[in-house]
Design a protein around this motif. Structure first.
Motif, short mmCIF file in Angstrom:
data_model
loop_
_atom_site.label_atom_id
_atom_site.label_comp_id
_atom_site.label_asym_id
_atom_site.label_seq_id
_atom_site.Cartn_x
_atom_site.Cartn_y
_atom_site.Cartn_z
N LEU A 1 -46.44 -22.87 28.15
CA LEU A 1 -46.10 -21.53 28.64
C LEU A 1 -46.55 -20.46 27.66
O LEU A 1 -47.04 -19.39 28.07
CB LEU A 1 -44.60 -21.42 28.90
N MET A 2 -46.41 -20.72 26.37
CA MET A 2 -46.87 -19.75 25.37
C MET A 2 -48.39 -19.56 25.45
O MET A 2 -48.89 -18.44 25.36
CB MET A 2 -46.45 -20.17 23.96
N GLN A 3 -49.12 -20.65 25.64
CA GLN A 3 -50.57 -20.53 25.77
C GLN A 3 -50.92 -19.69 26.99
O GLN A 3 -51.80 -18.83 26.94
CB GLN A 3 -51.19 -21.93 25.85
N ARG A 4 -50.23 -19.93 28.08
CA ARG A 4 -50.48 -19.17 29.30
C ARG A 4 -50.20 -17.68 29.08
O ARG A 4 -50.96 -16.82 29.53
CB ARG A 4 -49.58 -19.71 30.42
N ILE A 5 -49.12 -17.38 28.37
CA ILE A 5 -48.77 -15.98 28.08
C ILE A 5 -49.89 -15.30 27.29
O ILE A 5 -50.25 -14.16 27.56
CB ILE A 5 -47.42 -15.91 27.33
N TRP A 6 -50.46 -16.00 26.31
CA TRP A 6 -51.50 -15.40 25.49
C TRP A 6 -52.82 -15.26 26.24
O TRP A 6 -53.58 -14.32 25.97
CB TRP A 6 -51.64 -16.13 24.15
N ALA B 1 -54.57 -19.79 20.50
CA ALA B 1 -55.20 -21.00 19.96
C ALA B 1 -54.27 -21.68 18.95
O ALA B 1 -54.25 -22.92 18.86
CB ALA B 1 -56.53 -20.65 19.30
N GLY B 2 -53.50 -20.90 18.23
CA GLY B 2 -52.53 -21.48 17.31
C GLY B 2 -51.50 -22.33 18.05
O GLY B 2 -51.12 -23.41 17.57
N PHE B 3 -51.06 -21.88 19.21
CA PHE B 3 -50.13 -22.67 20.01
C PHE B 3 -50.80 -23.94 20.53
O PHE B 3 -50.17 -25.00 20.61
CB PHE B 3 -49.55 -21.85 21.15
N SER B 4 -52.07 -23.84 20.90
CA SER B 4 -52.81 -25.04 21.32
C SER B 4 -52.91 -26.05 20.18
O SER B 4 -52.70 -27.25 20.38
CB SER B 4 -54.23 -24.68 21.79
N LEU B 5 -53.22 -25.55 19.00
CA LEU B 5 -53.32 -26.43 17.84
C LEU B 5 -51.97 -27.09 17.52
O LEU B 5 -51.91 -28.27 17.17
CB LEU B 5 -53.85 -25.67 16.63
N ARG B 6 -50.89 -26.33 17.64
CA ARG B 6 -49.56 -26.89 17.42
C ARG B 6 -49.28 -28.02 18.41
O ARG B 6 -48.78 -29.08 18.04
CB ARG B 6 -48.50 -25.79 17.53
N LEU C 1 -51.52 -29.84 20.06
CA LEU C 1 -52.39 -30.97 19.74
C LEU C 1 -51.85 -31.75 18.54
O LEU C 1 -51.95 -32.98 18.50
CB LEU C 1 -53.82 -30.49 19.50
N TYR C 2 -51.30 -31.03 17.57
CA TYR C 2 -50.68 -31.70 16.43
C TYR C 2 -49.51 -32.57 16.89
O TYR C 2 -49.39 -33.73 16.49
CB TYR C 2 -50.21 -30.66 15.40
N LEU C 3 -48.63 -32.02 17.73
CA LEU C 3 -47.49 -32.79 18.23
C LEU C 3 -47.97 -34.01 19.02
O LEU C 3 -47.37 -35.08 18.94
CB LEU C 3 -46.58 -31.92 19.09
N GLN C 4 -49.05 -33.84 19.77
CA GLN C 4 -49.57 -34.96 20.56
C GLN C 4 -50.19 -36.04 19.69
O GLN C 4 -50.30 -37.18 20.11
CB GLN C 4 -50.59 -34.45 21.58
N SER C 5 -50.59 -35.68 18.48
CA SER C 5 -51.21 -36.67 17.59
C SER C 5 -50.19 -37.44 16.75
O SER C 5 -50.56 -38.42 16.10
CB SER C 5 -52.19 -35.96 16.65
N LEU C 6 -48.93 -37.02 16.78
CA LEU C 6 -47.91 -37.68 15.97
C LEU C 6 -47.56 -39.05 16.54
O LEU C 6 -47.60 -39.25 17.76
CB LEU C 6 -46.63 -36.83 15.94
N PRO C 7 -47.20 -39.99 15.66
CA PRO C 7 -46.69 -41.26 16.18
C PRO C 7 -45.36 -41.03 16.89
O PRO C 7 -44.65 -40.05 16.62
CB PRO C 7 -46.50 -42.11 14.92
N GLY D 1 -61.26 -36.93 27.70
CA GLY D 1 -60.54 -37.20 26.46
C GLY D 1 -59.71 -36.04 25.93
O GLY D 1 -59.11 -36.17 24.87
N LEU D 2 -59.69 -34.92 26.63
CA LEU D 2 -58.90 -33.76 26.18
C LEU D 2 -57.71 -33.55 27.10
O LEU D 2 -57.84 -33.61 28.33
CB LEU D 2 -59.76 -32.50 26.17
N SER D 3 -56.57 -33.26 26.49
CA SER D 3 -55.36 -32.93 27.25
C SER D 3 -55.41 -31.46 27.67
O SER D 3 -56.36 -30.73 27.35
CB SER D 3 -54.13 -33.18 26.38
N PHE D 4 -54.36 -31.02 28.35
CA PHE D 4 -54.26 -29.60 28.71
C PHE D 4 -54.41 -28.71 27.47
O PHE D 4 -55.10 -27.71 27.50
CB PHE D 4 -52.91 -29.29 29.38
N ALA D 5 -53.75 -29.10 26.39
CA ALA D 5 -53.80 -28.29 25.17
C ALA D 5 -55.22 -28.25 24.60
O ALA D 5 -55.66 -27.22 24.10
CB ALA D 5 -52.84 -28.83 24.12
N GLY D 6 -55.92 -29.36 24.68
CA GLY D 6 -57.31 -29.39 24.21
C GLY D 6 -58.20 -28.48 25.03
O GLY D 6 -59.04 -27.74 24.48
N TRP D 7 -58.03 -28.52 26.34
CA TRP D 7 -58.84 -27.65 27.20
C TRP D 7 -58.45 -26.18 27.02
O TRP D 7 -59.30 -25.29 27.09
CB TRP D 7 -58.74 -28.08 28.67
#
Length: 161
Positions: A38-43, A76-81, A83-89, A132-138
């Motif tokens: 939602l934050m990405q959409r807002i920006w 983009a900062g929210f997208s990176l955040r 993607l970081y969460l998605q990369s966590l174990p 290979g990209l999620s919503f956040a990646g796109w």
């Protein structure tokens, strides 16, 4: 139509198209957006609104492409955040919180804002992928494209002087 107007329209169409795509995925395909989505959409919407202001005022003012660039940089900062969460174990992912509607109705504003900016465990879920990209990646690709259009818009203003 000047080059600045063309680049401003490119920013507007990209931001509008990406916002429309997000709405489509939510309301037609049934994907429930997480707080970071939602934050990405807002920006994306902020970037589009900045261009609307530029078109209403004077598209040749240099502040507008800079403001649009700033908006997509924050997005983009929210997208990176995300993607970081998605990369966590799985054991390092933050706990899932309640849905946003509940947070707005029940929790204090500061707790809701914290969840919106830092994300919850639901932000780490990857519901969909394309190439290979999620919503956040796109979304990050979209933010990068809009940032490039904003830079080209700014450059066209400088060249016209």
């Amino acid at each position: 139509m000047t080059r600045a107007q063309r680049w401003a329209l490119m920013v507007l169409f990209a931001a509008g198209g990406l916002t429309a795509a997000a709405q489509f995925y939510e309301h037609v395909w049934g994907f429930d957006p997480c707080p970071l989505c939602l934050m990405q959409r807002i920006w994306f919407m902020f970037a589009g609104l900045i261009v609307c202001g530029a078109l209403a005022d004077n598209v040749h003012r240099g502040i507008y492409p800079v403001a649009a660039f700033a908006a997509v940089a924050v997005g983009a900062g929210f997208s990176l955040r995300q993607l970081y969460l998605q990369s966590l174990p799985a054991d390092a992912v933050p706990a899932c919180g309640p849905d946003l509607e509940y947070m707005i109705d029940v929790l204090p504003f500061t707790d809701t804002l914290r969840a919106m900016t830092l994300g919850t465990g639901s932000c780490a879920e990857v519901d969909w992928q394309l190439l290979g990209l999620s919503f956040a990646g796109w979304a990050l690709v979209g933010f990068a494209a809009i940032a490039a259009f904003a830079v080209l818009w700014w450059h066209s203003i400088l060249r016209a002087r």
